[in-house]
Motif scaffolding. Structure first.
Motif, PDB file in Angstrom:
ATOM      1  N   VAL A 105      77.197  83.158  33.477  1.00 26.22           N
ATOM      2  CA  VAL A 105      75.754  83.015  33.642  1.00 26.22           C
ATOM      3  C   VAL A 105      75.335  81.554  33.577  1.00 26.22           C
ATOM      4  CG1 VAL A 105      73.531  83.665  32.649  1.00 26.22           C
ATOM      5  CG2 VAL A 105      75.393  85.293  32.679  1.00 26.22           C
ATOM      6  N   LEU A 106      76.076  80.730  32.853  1.00 27.77           N
ATOM      7  CA  LEU A 106      75.679  79.348  32.625  1.00 27.77           C
ATOM      8  C   LEU A 106      76.479  78.355  33.459  1.00 27.77           C
ATOM      9  CD1 LEU A 106      75.501  79.613  28.745  1.00 27.77           C
ATOM     10  CD2 LEU A 106      73.624  79.831  30.348  1.00 27.77           C
ATOM     11  N   ARG A 107      76.912  78.724  34.635  1.00 24.91           N
ATOM     12  CA  ARG A 107      77.749  77.843  35.450  1.00 24.91           C
ATOM     13  C   ARG A 107      77.038  76.530  35.794  1.00 24.91           C
ATOM     14  NH1 ARG A 107      82.702  79.716  35.562  1.00 24.91           N
ATOM     15  NH2 ARG A 107      83.007  81.839  36.255  1.00 24.91           N
ATOM     16  N   GLY A 108      75.729  76.540  35.964  1.00 20.71           N
ATOM     17  CA  GLY A 108      75.008  75.331  36.321  1.00 20.71           C
ATOM     18  C   GLY A 108      74.798  74.377  35.159  1.00 20.71           C
ATOM     19  N   LEU A 109      74.967  74.850  33.930  1.00 19.17           N
ATOM     20  CA  LEU A 109      74.751  74.014  32.758  1.00 19.17           C
ATOM     21  C   LEU A 109      76.061  73.395  32.286  1.00 19.17           C
ATOM     22  CD1 LEU A 109      72.407  76.373  30.719  1.00 19.17           C
ATOM     23  CD2 LEU A 109      71.748  74.438  32.114  1.00 19.17           C
ATOM     24  N   PRO A 110      76.006  72.218  31.673  1.00 21.01           N
ATOM     25  CA  PRO A 110      77.236  71.591  31.158  1.00 21.01           C
ATOM     26  C   PRO A 110      77.635  72.218  29.822  1.00 21.01           C
ATOM     27  CG  PRO A 110      75.367  70.186  30.721  1.00 21.01           C
ATOM     28  CD  PRO A 110      74.856  71.355  31.516  1.00 21.01           C
ATOM     29  N   PHE A 111      78.007  73.471  29.862  1.00 17.18           N
ATOM     30  CA  PHE A 111      78.311  74.232  28.655  1.00 17.18           C
ATOM     31  C   PHE A 111      79.643  74.930  28.845  1.00 17.18           C
ATOM     32  CE2 PHE A 111      77.996  78.045  26.020  1.00 17.18           C
ATOM     33  CZ  PHE A 111      77.658  77.479  24.809  1.00 17.18           C
ATOM     34  N   GLU A 112      80.548  74.769  27.885  1.00 15.98           N
ATOM     35  CA  GLU A 112      81.868  75.398  27.982  1.00 15.98           C
ATOM     36  C   GLU A 112      82.208  76.068  26.653  1.00 15.98           C
ATOM     37  OE1 GLU A 112      84.263  72.403  30.961  1.00 15.98           O
ATOM     38  OE2 GLU A 112      84.420  72.062  28.816  1.00 15.98           O
ATOM     39  N   VAL A 113      83.039  77.079  26.754  1.00 16.78           N
ATOM     40  CA  VAL A 113      83.635  77.664  25.550  1.00 16.78           C
ATOM     41  C   VAL A 113      85.101  77.269  25.551  1.00 16.78           C
ATOM     42  CG1 VAL A 113      82.016  79.552  25.266  1.00 16.78           C
ATOM     43  CG2 VAL A 113      83.958  79.865  26.737  1.00 16.78           C
ATOM     44  N   ARG A 114      85.621  76.995  24.365  1.00 16.39           N
ATOM     45  CA  ARG A 114      86.991  76.487  24.254  1.00 16.39           C
ATOM     46  C   ARG A 114      87.671  77.175  23.082  1.00 16.39           C
ATOM     47  NH1 ARG A 114      89.859  72.670  21.395  1.00 16.39           N
ATOM     48  NH2 ARG A 114      91.264  71.365  22.604  1.00 16.39           N
ATOM     49  N   GLU A 115      88.913  77.510  23.296  1.00 11.32           N
ATOM     50  CA  GLU A 115      89.692  78.105  22.219  1.00 11.32           C
ATOM     51  C   GLU A 115      91.130  77.647  22.349  1.00 11.32           C
ATOM     52  OE1 GLU A 115      90.289  79.676  18.807  1.00 11.32           O
ATOM     53  OE2 GLU A 115      88.319  79.862  19.712  1.00 11.32           O
ATOM     54  N   GLU A 116      91.785  77.473  21.229  1.00 17.75           N
ATOM     55  CA  GLU A 116      93.204  77.123  21.256  1.00 17.75           C
ATOM     56  C   GLU A 116      93.953  77.953  20.237  1.00 17.75           C
ATOM     57  OE1 GLU A 116      94.321  73.283  18.841  1.00 17.75           O
ATOM     58  OE2 GLU A 116      92.572  72.878  20.102  1.00 17.75           O
ATOM     59  N   ALA A 117      95.231  78.162  20.552  1.00 16.69           N
ATOM     60  CA  ALA A 117      96.104  78.920  19.650  1.00 16.69           C
ATOM     61  C   ALA A 117      97.423  78.176  19.527  1.00 16.69           C
ATOM     62  CB  ALA A 117      96.337  80.329  20.190  1.00 16.69           C
ATOM     63  N   VAL A 118      97.984  78.201  18.347  1.00 17.83           N
ATOM     64  CA  VAL A 118      99.248  77.523  18.060  1.00 17.83           C
ATOM     65  C   VAL A 118     100.226  78.561  17.513  1.00 17.83           C
ATOM     66  CG1 VAL A 118     100.355  75.705  16.707  1.00 17.83           C
ATOM     67  CG2 VAL A 118      98.024  75.386  17.545  1.00 17.83           C
ATOM     68  N   ALA A 119     101.459  78.470  17.977  1.00 15.69           N
ATOM     69  CA  ALA A 119     102.505  79.375  17.488  1.00 15.69           C
ATOM     70  C   ALA A 119     103.797  78.589  17.312  1.00 15.69           C
ATOM     71  CB  ALA A 119     102.725  80.525  18.470  1.00 15.69           C
ATOM     72  N   VAL A 120     104.640  79.072  16.447  1.00 13.37           N
ATOM     73  CA  VAL A 120     105.943  78.456  16.229  1.00 13.37           C
ATOM     74  C   VAL A 120     106.899  78.981  17.289  1.00 13.37           C
ATOM     75  CG1 VAL A 120     107.876  78.192  14.614  1.00 13.37           C
ATOM     76  CG2 VAL A 120     105.517  78.247  13.769  1.00 13.37           C
ATOM     77  N   ALA A 121     107.577  78.069  17.949  1.00 11.35           N
ATOM     78  CA  ALA A 121     108.504  78.447  19.027  1.00 11.35           C
ATOM     79  C   ALA A 121     109.732  79.141  18.452  1.00 11.35           C
ATOM     80  CB  ALA A 121     108.922  77.215  19.811  1.00 11.35           C
ATOM     81  N   GLU A 122     110.127  80.205  19.112  1.00  6.77           N
ATOM     82  CA  GLU A 122     111.337  80.930  18.737  1.00  6.77           C
ATOM     83  C   GLU A 122     112.476  80.341  19.547  1.00  6.77           C
ATOM     84  OE1 GLU A 122     110.569  84.948  19.770  1.00  6.77           O
ATOM     85  OE2 GLU A 122     108.855  85.103  18.429  1.00  6.77           O
ATOM     86  N   ASP A 123     113.376  79.639  18.905  1.00  6.11           N
ATOM     87  CA  ASP A 123     114.500  79.045  19.612  1.00  6.11           C
ATOM     88  C   ASP A 123     115.578  80.084  19.842  1.00  6.11           C
ATOM     89  OD1 ASP A 123     113.366  76.525  19.817  1.00  6.11           O
ATOM     90  OD2 ASP A 123     114.074  75.954  17.820  1.00  6.11           O
TER      91      ASP A 123
END
Length: 128
Positions: A105-123
């Motif tokens: 809905v807000l494509r025209g506005l300079p508004f973003e949602v951001r999420e990050e996830a971190v996990a330990v790599a399985e070697d």
């Protein structure tokens, strides 16, 4: 006589505010519509945020399993909102997936949602 005078005064007084309801409605109705639209936009932003959370977690799990980076990005984009940017990075034994999207809905506005996830790599090479 006095009762008739009071009834006549009541009718004059009552008839003098007939336009107030229309004027008040004309002022209040746009405010209520704007408030309802703001609530709907807020719900859509929250839905996009939750999709980004799911996409980042899904991507981090796939990256931790040592899936190829292209497969991780494709998997995260499936769970993310349309047009989302997905980045995958590795720092030592941790993998990080970041998903950034603009709510529909807000494509025209300079508004973003951001999420990050971190996990330990399985070697895969290490074992007991």
């Amino acid at each position: 006589m006095r009762r008739c005078e009071r009834v006549g005064a009541w009718r004059r007084w009552r008839g003098s505010d007939q336009g107030f309801v229309t004027a008040e409605s004309a002022v209040v109705l746009p405010v209520l519509v704007a408030f309802a639209m703001a609530l709907v936009w807020g719900l859509l932003v929250m839905a996009a945020q939750l999709q980004c959370v799911d996409a980042a977690r899904t991507g981090a799990r796939a990256a931790a399993r040592q899936d190829p980076p292209d497969a991780v990005v494709a998997l995260a984009r499936e769970a993310a909102p349309g047009g989302a940017r997905v980045t995958v990075s590795r720092e030592g034994d941790q993998v990080r997936v970041v998903v950034v999207a603009k709510p529909a809905v807000l494509r025209g506005l300079p508004f973003e949602v951001r999420e990050e996830a971190v996990a330990v790599a399985e070697d895969a090479g290490e074992g007991p």
